[in-house]
Write a protein that holds these residues in place. Structure first.
Motif, PDB file in Angstrom:
ATOM      1  N   ALA A   1      10.532  -4.102  -3.110  1.00 12.28           N
ATOM      2  CA  ALA A   1      11.512  -3.169  -4.241  1.00 12.28           C
ATOM      3  C   ALA A   1      11.153  -1.739  -5.033  1.00 12.28           C
ATOM      4  O   ALA A   1      11.694  -1.155  -5.360  1.00 12.28           O
ATOM      5  CB  ALA A   1      11.915  -4.549  -5.426  1.00 12.28           C
ATOM      6  N   GLU A   2       9.397  -1.403  -5.483  1.00 12.82           N
ATOM      7  CA  GLU A   2       9.362  -0.652  -6.309  1.00 12.82           C
ATOM      8  C   GLU A   2       9.420   0.761  -5.595  1.00 12.82           C
ATOM      9  O   GLU A   2      10.427   1.598  -5.692  1.00 12.82           O
ATOM     10  CB  GLU A   2       8.051  -0.377  -7.089  1.00 12.82           C
ATOM     11  CG  GLU A   2       7.718   0.378  -7.586  1.00 12.82           C
ATOM     12  CD  GLU A   2       6.992   1.391  -6.753  1.00 12.82           C
ATOM     13  OE1 GLU A   2       6.815   2.710  -7.984  1.00 12.82           O
ATOM     14  OE2 GLU A   2       6.209   1.805  -6.050  1.00 12.82           O
ATOM     15  N   PRO A   3       8.697   0.575  -4.049  1.00 16.82           N
ATOM     16  CA  PRO A   3       9.353   1.551  -2.952  1.00 16.82           C
ATOM     17  C   PRO A   3      10.933   2.508  -3.030  1.00 16.82           C
ATOM     18  O   PRO A   3      11.341   3.070  -2.731  1.00 16.82           O
ATOM     19  CB  PRO A   3       8.989   2.027  -1.893  1.00 16.82           C
ATOM     20  CG  PRO A   3       8.083   0.268  -1.892  1.00 16.82           C
ATOM     21  CD  PRO A   3       7.860  -0.010  -3.336  1.00 16.82           C
TER      22      PRO A   3
ATOM     23  N   LEU B   1       0.947  -1.134  -0.518  1.00 18.64           N
ATOM     24  CA  LEU B   1       0.134  -0.123   0.572  1.00 18.64           C
ATOM     25  C   LEU B   1       1.091   1.558  -0.050  1.00 18.64           C
ATOM     26  O   LEU B   1       1.575   1.803   1.099  1.00 18.64           O
ATOM     27  CB  LEU B   1      -1.296   0.465   1.433  1.00 18.64           C
ATOM     28  CG  LEU B   1      -1.724   1.159   1.400  1.00 18.64           C
ATOM     29  CD1 LEU B   1      -2.804   1.203   0.178  1.00 18.64           C
ATOM     30  CD2 LEU B   1      -2.505   1.428   2.823  1.00 18.64           C
ATOM     31  N   CYS B   2       0.677   2.172  -1.197  1.00 20.54           N
ATOM     32  CA  CYS B   2       1.488   3.244  -1.129  1.00 20.54           C
ATOM     33  C   CYS B   2       1.003   4.674  -0.675  1.00 20.54           C
ATOM     34  O   CYS B   2      -0.336   4.732  -0.656  1.00 20.54           O
ATOM     35  CB  CYS B   2       2.518   3.285  -2.275  1.00 20.54           C
ATOM     36  SG  CYS B   2       3.070   4.638  -3.023  1.00 20.54           S
ATOM     37  N   GLY B   3       1.374   5.575  -0.567  1.00 17.50           N
ATOM     38  CA  GLY B   3       1.087   6.795  -0.443  1.00 17.50           C
ATOM     39  C   GLY B   3       0.246   7.812  -1.002  1.00 17.50           C
ATOM     40  O   GLY B   3      -1.235   8.118  -1.495  1.00 17.50           O
TER      41      GLY B   3
ATOM     42  N   GLY C   1      -2.708  -0.538  -6.089  1.00 14.01           N
ATOM     43  CA  GLY C   1      -1.273  -0.828  -5.801  1.00 14.01           C
ATOM     44  C   GLY C   1      -0.462  -1.289  -6.827  1.00 14.01           C
ATOM     45  O   GLY C   1      -1.466  -1.404  -8.026  1.00 14.01           O
ATOM     46  N   HIS C   2       0.289  -0.935  -7.171  1.00  8.63           N
ATOM     47  CA  HIS C   2       1.511  -0.604  -8.111  1.00  8.63           C
ATOM     48  C   HIS C   2       2.642  -1.668  -7.501  1.00  8.63           C
ATOM     49  O   HIS C   2       3.872  -1.628  -8.297  1.00  8.63           O
ATOM     50  CB  HIS C   2       1.314   0.273  -7.949  1.00  8.63           C
ATOM     51  CG  HIS C   2       2.330   1.284  -7.728  1.00  8.63           C
ATOM     52  ND1 HIS C   2       1.617   2.410  -6.445  1.00  8.63           N
ATOM     53  CD2 HIS C   2       2.670   1.872  -7.223  1.00  8.63           C
ATOM     54  CE1 HIS C   2       2.105   2.723  -6.198  1.00  8.63           C
ATOM     55  NE2 HIS C   2       3.578   2.638  -6.263  1.00  8.63           N
ATOM     56  N   GLU C   3       2.684  -1.523  -5.450  1.00  9.15           N
ATOM     57  CA  GLU C   3       4.391  -2.308  -6.128  1.00  9.15           C
ATOM     58  C   GLU C   3       4.031  -4.004  -5.583  1.00  9.15           C
ATOM     59  O   GLU C   3       4.239  -4.607  -4.483  1.00  9.15           O
ATOM     60  CB  GLU C   3       4.659  -1.660  -4.347  1.00  9.15           C
ATOM     61  CG  GLU C   3       4.136  -0.528  -4.247  1.00  9.15           C
ATOM     62  CD  GLU C   3       4.569   0.411  -2.831  1.00  9.15           C
ATOM     63  OE1 GLU C   3       4.276  -0.292  -1.680  1.00  9.15           O
ATOM     64  OE2 GLU C   3       4.583   1.386  -2.766  1.00  9.15           O
ATOM     65  N   ALA C   4       3.874  -4.283  -6.600  1.00  9.72           N
ATOM     66  CA  ALA C   4       3.714  -6.196  -6.344  1.00  9.72           C
ATOM     67  C   ALA C   4       4.884  -7.367  -6.727  1.00  9.72           C
ATOM     68  O   ALA C   4       6.185  -6.741  -7.081  1.00  9.72           O
ATOM     69  CB  ALA C   4       2.777  -6.801  -7.647  1.00  9.72           C
TER      70      ALA C   4
HETATM   71 ZN   LIG Z   1       4.828   3.099  -4.614  1.00 11.94          ZN
END
Ligand SMILES: [Zn+2]
Ligand SMILES: [Zn+2]
Length: 341
Positions: free
Chosen positions: A142-144, A37-39, A61-64
């Protein structure tokens, strides 16, 4: 498939037959293990934009991370069962920005991960195979981490400098570790939640200041620290951005990393900035930094386990979007299929 779908401001719904994304010939179908869960997901839930405008209905969601279940016809170097992480940002490679080294400003860029769902089908080029030693859970960070690496690239921290990090959420905790590893002499954490003091010290902070109890700039001076060379703002409020500019010392660079509000500018004291010869920078997404992020996770140079404040199922995540009790403490992950996708 099952998905946690946003239909509009504050309209979040668990759906059981949301259409699966189509598997293009150059794409990879992935069963999602974990998705952070991203800001920006919170921003979207609040009816605001993320790095692109929102088109409803859409799973957040995009950090999978996940496991490959099927590959498109043209994909030869990945197979079912491979464990992967995904860069959510796809670029066209043919617009002016792509052709001139500014790929992350691609005019045709698309978000290819809607990860609060059972399956995603991103293009092969966005998929990174995981080393065996890296867990799917950690790989969701990894993405954040890759976004923070782009911020570090822009910040141009020099060995021996003094850094102030404002906000010790998951992003602040990553920056704290990155600055330590990059050779900062002192990392000062500014954070109002007293219970985060231990985490700050454990991750290498040299000073923890609660801005509700002390005057940060004065306290830094009192500690005998001659200058604050770099400031990283990881909150996104006008008040914390203003203190970032205030805390910054002579010749300093300030990285405004926290996502601010569109159409709600902060005041800027250009004279004070002139006197300090201030550089103000911002950082947009994660160009060419996913591979480095995975390398730092694989080698354990950056620890993410202490940053995870909760691992939730879809029902719990729907609640969390409303309450944000765990989000305030650190990184919240949605567990879709988990380790055995
Ligand atoms: Zn993010
Ligand atoms: Zn492009």
């Amino acid at each position: 498939m099952k998905a946690l779908v946003l239909h509009g401001k504050h309209q979040i719904q668990i759906e059981h037959d949301f259409p699966e994304p189509p598997l293009g010939p150059d794409c990879v179908k992935i069963a999602v293990s974990y998705c952070g869960l991203c800001g920006t997901d919170i921003h979207k839930y609040e009816g605001k934009g993320g790095s692109r405008p929102v088109v409803y209905p859409v799973p957040l969601g995009h950090e999978a991370s996940g496991i490959v279940v099927e590959t498109g016809k043209q994909v030869r170097d990945l197979k079912a069962g491979d464990r992967v992480a995904v860069d959510p940002n796809w670029y066209c490679k043919s617009c002016w920005f792509c052709q001139n080294g500014l790929t992350h400003f691609c005019e045709n860029s698309r978000g290819v991960v809607k990860g609060f769902a059972e399956y995603i089908c991103p293009p092969r080029e966005n998929v990174y195979k995981l080393p065996d030693s890296l867990s799917l859970r950690d790989a969701a960070l990894a993405e954040p981490l890759s976004c923070c690496l782009h911020g570090m690239d822009l910040l141009d921290l020099k060995t021996g400098q003094t850094v102030v990090i404002i906000g010790l959420g998951s992003i602040g905790s990553i920056f704290l570790q990155l600055c330590r590893r990059a050779g900062a002499a002192r990392c000062i954490v500014v954070e109002p939640q007293e219970q985060k003091r231990d985490l700050a010290m454990r991750l290498g902070a040299s000073l923890f200041l609660n801005p509700e109890k002390v005057h940060v700039a004065e306290e830094i001076r009192r500690a005998g620290i001659p200058n604050v060379d770099r400031v990283i703002e990881c909150v996104g409020l006008k008040s914390t951005m203003a203190s970032a500019l205030e805390i910054a010392g002579k010749g300093a660079a300030v990285l405004l990393f926290g996502l601010g509000e569109a159409g709600d500018p902060m005041p800027f004291d250009q004279y004070a900035a002139f006197q300090k010869e201030l550089t103000v920078k911002t950082s947009f997404i994660n160009p060419s930094s996913m591979g480095r992020a995975l390398a730092l996770l694989e080698t354990g140079v950056i620890e993410v386990e202490p940053l995870i404040s909760g691992v939730l199922n879809m029902e719990e995540m729907a609640e969390e979007l409303k309450n944000r009790t765990l989000f305030r403490k650190g990184k919240v992950l949605l567990k879709v299929f988990g380790e055995g996708a």
